[in-house]
Design an enzyme around this catalytic site. Sequence first.
Site, short mmCIF file in Angstrom:
data_model
loop_
_atom_site.label_atom_id
_atom_site.label_comp_id
_atom_site.label_asym_id
_atom_site.label_seq_id
_atom_site.Cartn_x
_atom_site.Cartn_y
_atom_site.Cartn_z
N GLY A 103 -30.48 -59.97 81.54
CA GLY A 103 -31.59 -60.33 80.93
C GLY A 103 -32.76 -60.91 81.84
O GLY A 103 -32.81 -60.80 82.96
N SER A 131 -28.93 -61.01 87.82
CA SER A 131 -29.79 -59.58 88.23
C SER A 131 -30.33 -59.18 86.90
O SER A 131 -30.22 -60.03 85.64
CB SER A 131 -29.16 -58.70 88.68
OG SER A 131 -28.10 -57.90 87.75
N LYS A 132 -31.27 -58.25 86.86
CA LYS A 132 -31.73 -57.91 85.67
C LYS A 132 -30.86 -57.37 84.53
O LYS A 132 -31.33 -57.69 83.20
CB LYS A 132 -32.61 -56.52 85.95
CG LYS A 132 -33.75 -56.86 87.01
CD LYS A 132 -34.92 -55.87 86.65
CE LYS A 132 -36.14 -56.18 87.55
NZ LYS A 132 -36.15 -55.65 88.96
N ARG A 133 -29.69 -57.22 84.95
CA ARG A 133 -28.58 -56.84 83.87
C ARG A 133 -28.52 -57.90 82.98
O ARG A 133 -27.85 -57.85 81.79
CB ARG A 133 -27.22 -56.29 84.52
CG ARG A 133 -27.29 -55.05 85.00
CD ARG A 133 -25.99 -54.72 85.75
NE ARG A 133 -25.56 -55.72 86.72
CZ ARG A 133 -24.59 -56.43 86.81
NH1 ARG A 133 -23.79 -56.74 85.61
NH2 ARG A 133 -24.46 -57.30 87.92
#
Length: 479
Positions: free
Chosen positions: A248, A244-246
């Site tokens: 990067g 996910s976006k976490r």
Amino acid sequence: MRLRFAPSPTGYLHVGGARTALFNWLLARQAGGAFVLRVEDTDRDRSRPEHVDAILGGLSWLGIDWDEGPVFQADGLARHRRDAERLLDAGRAYRDFTAREDFERARDAAVAAGTGTVARLAREMAAGVSPEESRRRAEAGEPFAVRFLVPPGTTEWRDLVHGPTRFDNGEIDDFVILRSDGTPTYNLAVVSDDVAMAVTHVVRGDDHISNTPKQILLYEALGAPVPAFGHLPLILGPDGKRLSKRHGARAVEAFEAEGVLPDAMVNFLALLGWSPGTDEELLSRDDLIERFSLERVLKKGAVFDAAKLFWMNGQYIARMEAGEVAAALRGVLGPDAIPLDDAAFERMAAALAPRSRTFAEMARLARPYVAPLEGYDAKAARKSWYRDRAGTVELLRAVLGRLGGAAWEAEPLEAALRGLAAERGVGAGKVFQPLRLALTGLPASPGIFDVLLILGRERSLGRVERAIEHIEGGGAGEG
Ligand code: GLU
């Protein structure tokens, strides 16, 4: 073999989508089959033309070319409706006139009562409506959804990744295939399109596995041959959680902007869930086309490790021809870069290549040579200049004298500086480090002779003079 990639244009091309596209493309190229691109744009609220451009652009950058398409799913609307009508006529689907709120209320009540009839609730609620009444109400303009009548039994297939897979039809709801606004749902549109495109192999993410029995039932009900299915493992971050976006960047574009090479990205994506069965990690496109197989795809999550991508990219840069590296570096340096002559530029590119994992990094490392010096690294200045200011100034003056008298080529420059160190009875580093800082502002750089040759005589001597002034001037607060 006919394979397809069917992205929804609701966002950029992310690594999961790119990996799905790549695996389909590798299989098509290996078999001499066709790779078809279909844009699933039926979700009008979330589909955007700029996302279509981003997805097509990302595939082109990766070198994943398609043989047919892009076909736009929304263009098939009339056929999707016809297929729903065929299923209605054949008694394989039924009209559901129940308002959504009524259905939801009944479902909540059934769940609360624990009666276990939820999967068949829609059917039970529609059971009171005879076929004649259903037709009459539809003709009178009453809104309805079309639901597929899930038959009893089980639905099985031999998944190309997971092996034999089966679902009990009793657990599959009579799913909606056509909404009351006349638009098809995902399962109907995808099957109708795959039939129309004569797709033989559906290879996609694991998140679609629970759609597969519904789709197989639709193929059968439409009297169409059922394709083979293979489901690719979810991509996880290094912490084992779904990517996910976490974690990067996930957009392929972001890696392009970072100066990752398409060949390295393709190599990296291929190893997201697949391995050649050996510990080889650097595989060319041709190797991949030859060796790829779904049998060697992992059943469980593949881990996305950006550090590995950057390592791999560095390996690709290290294997590039000098001229190619120089051309790529020119491409990423901005228009304000100070021009260097060709020999100096190629020397710089060759010297930076082994130190760079991406071209963006290489452009950062090139700054001391293509931009004015911004200052001196404070820690390095304390260590190699300010411990003995007078001694450093005297040393740099001696360096200036030697360099000023030397021919500007690697050997005489080396002889001049090593001779100076030897005369003073110090190691070469005692001369090179203060000089490196004067020339680049940094404690680390390519070899000092490369630096001198990249900068050229005039700029090198000018930078040493400036360093002397800087140190004599008190180091502008950097002491
Ligand atoms: N459009 C679907 C998605 O982006 C893919 C459908 C499929 O491959 O069957 O997830």
